[in-house]
Design an enzyme around this catalytic site. Structure first.
Site, PDB file in Angstrom:
ATOM      1  N   TYR A  22      38.219  43.265  64.498  1.00 27.19           N
ATOM      2  CA  TYR A  22      38.421  43.994  63.249  1.00 27.19           C
ATOM      3  C   TYR A  22      38.441  45.516  63.390  1.00 27.19           C
ATOM      4  O   TYR A  22      38.658  46.208  62.405  1.00 27.19           O
ATOM      5  CB  TYR A  22      37.340  43.591  62.236  1.00 27.19           C
ATOM      6  CG  TYR A  22      37.301  42.108  61.995  1.00 27.19           C
ATOM      7  CD1 TYR A  22      38.341  41.472  61.329  1.00 27.19           C
ATOM      8  CD2 TYR A  22      36.248  41.336  62.457  1.00 27.19           C
ATOM      9  CE1 TYR A  22      38.330  40.106  61.117  1.00 27.19           C
ATOM     10  CE2 TYR A  22      36.216  39.966  62.247  1.00 27.19           C
ATOM     11  CZ  TYR A  22      37.263  39.357  61.580  1.00 27.19           C
ATOM     12  OH  TYR A  22      37.244  38.003  61.378  1.00 27.19           O
ATOM     13  N   HIS A  80      41.207  30.331  53.835  1.00 27.39           N
ATOM     14  CA  HIS A  80      41.481  29.052  54.473  1.00 27.39           C
ATOM     15  C   HIS A  80      41.039  27.844  53.654  1.00 27.39           C
ATOM     16  O   HIS A  80      41.414  26.724  53.983  1.00 27.39           O
ATOM     17  CB  HIS A  80      40.836  29.033  55.856  1.00 27.39           C
ATOM     18  CG  HIS A  80      41.067  30.306  56.602  1.00 27.39           C
ATOM     19  ND1 HIS A  80      42.327  30.714  56.991  1.00 27.39           N
ATOM     20  CD2 HIS A  80      40.221  31.309  56.956  1.00 27.39           C
ATOM     21  CE1 HIS A  80      42.237  31.903  57.585  1.00 27.39           C
ATOM     22  NE2 HIS A  80      40.974  32.281  57.574  1.00 27.39           N
ATOM     23  N   ASP A  87      43.984  29.230  42.788  1.00 28.78           N
ATOM     24  CA  ASP A  87      44.403  28.911  41.423  1.00 28.78           C
ATOM     25  C   ASP A  87      44.322  30.126  40.509  1.00 28.78           C
ATOM     26  O   ASP A  87      45.180  30.314  39.643  1.00 28.78           O
ATOM     27  CB  ASP A  87      43.582  27.755  40.862  1.00 28.78           C
ATOM     28  CG  ASP A  87      43.945  26.414  41.497  1.00 28.78           C
ATOM     29  OD1 ASP A  87      44.961  26.333  42.221  1.00 28.78           O
ATOM     30  OD2 ASP A  87      43.198  25.444  41.257  1.00 28.78           O
ATOM     31  N   HIS A 100      45.518  40.606  56.565  1.00 32.16           N
ATOM     32  CA  HIS A 100      44.410  40.288  57.475  1.00 32.16           C
ATOM     33  C   HIS A 100      44.387  41.331  58.581  1.00 32.16           C
ATOM     34  O   HIS A 100      45.448  41.698  59.102  1.00 32.16           O
ATOM     35  CB  HIS A 100      44.585  38.896  58.086  1.00 32.16           C
ATOM     36  CG  HIS A 100      44.648  37.822  57.065  1.00 32.16           C
ATOM     37  ND1 HIS A 100      43.525  37.329  56.450  1.00 32.16           N
ATOM     38  CD2 HIS A 100      45.708  37.177  56.519  1.00 32.16           C
ATOM     39  CE1 HIS A 100      43.884  36.412  55.565  1.00 32.16           C
ATOM     40  NE2 HIS A 100      45.205  36.307  55.587  1.00 32.16           N
ATOM     41  N   MET A 101      43.211  41.785  58.930  1.00 33.21           N
ATOM     42  CA  MET A 101      43.070  42.765  60.012  1.00 33.21           C
ATOM     43  C   MET A 101      43.430  42.135  61.360  1.00 33.21           C
ATOM     44  O   MET A 101      44.104  42.751  62.177  1.00 33.21           O
ATOM     45  CB  MET A 101      41.642  43.308  60.048  1.00 33.21           C
ATOM     46  CG  MET A 101      41.223  43.987  58.767  1.00 33.21           C
ATOM     47  SD  MET A 101      41.206  45.751  58.847  1.00 33.21           S
ATOM     48  CE  MET A 101      39.803  46.071  59.866  1.00 33.21           C
ATOM     49  N   SER A 102      42.953  40.912  61.591  1.00 29.77           N
ATOM     50  CA  SER A 102      43.233  40.247  62.858  1.00 29.77           C
ATOM     51  C   SER A 102      44.458  39.351  62.701  1.00 29.77           C
ATOM     52  O   SER A 102      44.888  39.052  61.579  1.00 29.77           O
ATOM     53  CB  SER A 102      42.028  39.408  63.302  1.00 29.77           C
ATOM     54  OG  SER A 102      41.812  38.329  62.408  1.00 29.77           O
TER      55      SER A 102
END
Length: 148
Positions: A22, A80, A87, A100-102
């Protein structure tokens, strides 16, 4: 343009948590950079972080009521498996940019799947803190295209 940036579970630990994945940027630094770039792009950026799933859902509901122009979300692990957040996001009329950082596709198998992917305009992953800035640029582009 009003853009909401949502940071999920454990992301308040950026700068301290697993710098190999990160980086060293803190969440406060990421938020400061987002607001500065937003100003350059003509967008007002509001940032929100929580470690509580219900609070995230409530903030998304508020975004719907506020008719935000776009949402950028890094939900962390909730990406995930949180159908509740998925929703809530599906209620929005604005484009959703997942960041996402990674590179989640180069990590553990459970991270390869996003329950948000099918409702997101797009996904940006693997560029560290720059993922957020790329996400902001994508959000502004999506807003502009929708108004054209």
């Amino acid at each position: 343009m009003n853009i909401l940036v949502l940071h999920g579970i454990n992301l308040n630990m950026f700068g301290q948590r697993d710098p190999a994945q990160y980086g060293r940027a803190t969440l406060a630094e990421i938020d400061t950079n987002l607001k500065a770039l937003g100003s350059e792009l003509g967008a007002e950026v509001t940032c929100f972080q929580t470690n509580h799933e219900g609070e995230m859902v409530e903030r998304i509901h508020q975004a719907f009521r506020d008719a935000v122009d776009a949402v950028i979300i890094n939900a962390g692990a909730w990406t995930h498996y949180s159908y509740g957040i998925r929703d809530a996001l599906a209620i929005l009329k604005a484009p959703i940019i997942e960041v996402h950082m990674s590179n989640i596709h180069a990590r553990e198998a459970f991270r390869h799947h996003s329950v948000f992917a099918e409702i997101a305009k797009g996904q940006i992953a693997g560029f560290g803190a720059e993922s957020y800035l790329l996400g902001l640029r994508a959000a502004v582009s999506a807003i502009t295209a929708a108004k054209a």
